[in-house]
Design a protein around this motif. Structure first.
Motif, short mmCIF file in Angstrom:
data_model
loop_
_atom_site.label_atom_id
_atom_site.label_comp_id
_atom_site.label_asym_id
_atom_site.label_seq_id
_atom_site.Cartn_x
_atom_site.Cartn_y
_atom_site.Cartn_z
N LEU A 110 1.03 -1.40 0.20
CA LEU A 110 0.01 0.12 -0.06
C LEU A 110 0.99 1.36 0.07
N LEU A 111 0.25 2.08 -0.78
CA LEU A 111 0.68 3.70 -0.87
C LEU A 111 0.20 4.58 -0.72
N ASN A 113 -1.74 8.38 -0.01
CA ASN A 113 -2.59 8.62 -1.16
C ASN A 113 -2.75 7.67 -1.99
N LEU A 114 -2.76 6.66 -2.38
CA LEU A 114 -3.03 5.33 -3.27
C LEU A 114 -4.11 4.91 -2.96
N GLY A 115 -5.44 4.61 -3.37
CA GLY A 115 -6.66 4.30 -2.89
C GLY A 115 -6.88 2.74 -3.28
N THR A 116 -6.69 2.77 -1.78
CA THR A 116 -6.77 0.98 -0.93
C THR A 116 -8.37 -0.06 -1.44
N THR A 188 -8.20 5.41 1.98
CA THR A 188 -7.00 6.25 1.58
C THR A 188 -6.18 6.71 3.03
N ALA A 241 5.75 6.99 -1.79
CA ALA A 241 5.29 6.58 -3.22
C ALA A 241 6.27 7.33 -2.85
#
Length: 251
Positions: A110-111, A113-116, A188, A241
Motif C-alpha cells: 500500500l502507498l 495517497n493511493l486508494g485501497t 486512502t 510513493a
C-alpha cells in the motif's frame, strides 16, 4: 430422559467408580443426597450433543447437565429445559465464518495517497445451528439463524480517509454480498506506517434469530438473541510513493 429409577441406575453406572474428590464423585454424592427424586412425579432430562462440541456451549455445567423437571410445573424454573434454553445452547455453539475480504493492492504494497480497495471475495450464506432433545417420542428443538447484514472496515489509524466505514450486505443469487467497489467507501492512507504496520480490521455483523423447531425457516420467536460478530485482522504496510527523477540530457 430418565425416570427416578432409571436415573439412579445411570448415575451409579456412570459415576460409581469415580476417584475420590473428583467432580464426578461430588456430582454422584449430590444426586444420592437428593435420592434421585424417587417417588416424585417427573423426569430427569439430560442435555446431549451430536458431537464433542459440548464444552463450547456455555450454559451447560455440572449443575445443570441433568435436570429434574416436574410435570406441568406452572412456575418458571431457570433450570428447566425449554426451547429458549436450547436456543442459547445453539447460539453458543454457532461458528461464524471470517469476512472474505482482500485488499487491492496487497497488504504489503500500500502507498500513501493511493486508494485501497477492500474487495469482498465470495458470497456469504446464513448460518444456523440446531439443539434438540429426543427421548421416547418426546421432542424439543430450537434453531438459531445468523444472517450477515453489514461489513465494517477499520483502517487501523486516524491517518486514513475514511478511518472507518460500513457496507450494507444485500442478498444476491449466490448469497449475501457487498459492492465495496461501488460503495464509495474505500480507504486512502495519508501517512506511512514507518517501520511498523497499521492494524486493518474488517468485521461482519450477523443478525441472530431463533425458531422453536429444527427448521431454520420457521417463524422467528421473541425475544431475539444478541447480534453475532466475526472479524478479520491484518497488519498493513503503507509506504511513501517514490518519485523517479531522470537526469536531463547534455548540450
Amino acid at each position: 430422559m430418565y425416570t427416578p429409577e432409571e436415573y439412579e441406575k445411570f448415575i451409579k453406572g456412570a459415576y460409581g467408580g469415580a476417584p475420590g474428590g473428583s467432580p464426578a464423585e461430588d456430582y454422584a454424592k449430590k444426586r444420592e443426597k437428593e435420592k434421585y427424586h424417587e417417588g416424585d412425579k417427573g423426569l430427569w432430562w439430560q442435555v446431549q450433543f451430536p458431537d464433542d462440541t459440548y464444552d463450547e456451549a456455555c450454559p451447560v455445567t455440572t449443575d445443570n447437565w441433568e435436570i429434574w423437571v416436574p410435570p406441568a410445573d406452572p412456575q418458571p424454573d431457570p433450570n428447566k429445559v425449554t426451547p429458549e434454553t436450547l436456543s442459547e445452547l445453539a447460539f453458543n455453539s454457532t461458528k461464524l465464518p471470517t469476512p472474505p475480504v482482500e485488499l487491492q493492492p496487497r497488504a504489503d504494497r500500500l502507498l500513501v495517497n493511493l486508494g485501497t480497495r477492500v474487495a469482498f471475495k465470495g458470497d456469504l450464506d446464513r448460518v444456523w445451528t440446531t439443539a434438540s432433545l429426543d427421548y421416547k417420542g418426546v421432542q424439543l428443538a430450537a434453531t438459531t439463524v445468523a444472517t450477515p447484514v453489514a461489513l465494517k472496515v477499520d483502517a487501523g489509524t486516524a491517518d486514513a480517509d475514511p478511518q472507518s466505514c460500513t457496507y450494507d450486505l444485500v442478498k444476491g443469487k449466490d448469497g449475501y454480498t457487498a459492492d465495496s467497489e461501488g460503495a464509495g467507501c474505500n480507504v486512502t492512507y495519508l501517512r506511512s506506517s514507518g517501520s511498523g504496520t497499521y492494524p486493518f480490521k474488517a468485521s461482519i455483523t450477523w443478525k441472530v434469530t431463533w425458531t422453536d423447531s429444527a427448521d431454520p425457516d420457521g417463524p422467528p420467536r421473541q425475544p431475539g438473541l444478541p447480534d453475532g460478530l466475526s472479524t478479520f485482522e491484518q497488519g498493513v504496510t503503507v509506504k511513501e510513493a517514490q518519485a523517479v527523477n531522470r537526469a536531463s540530457g547534455g548540450e
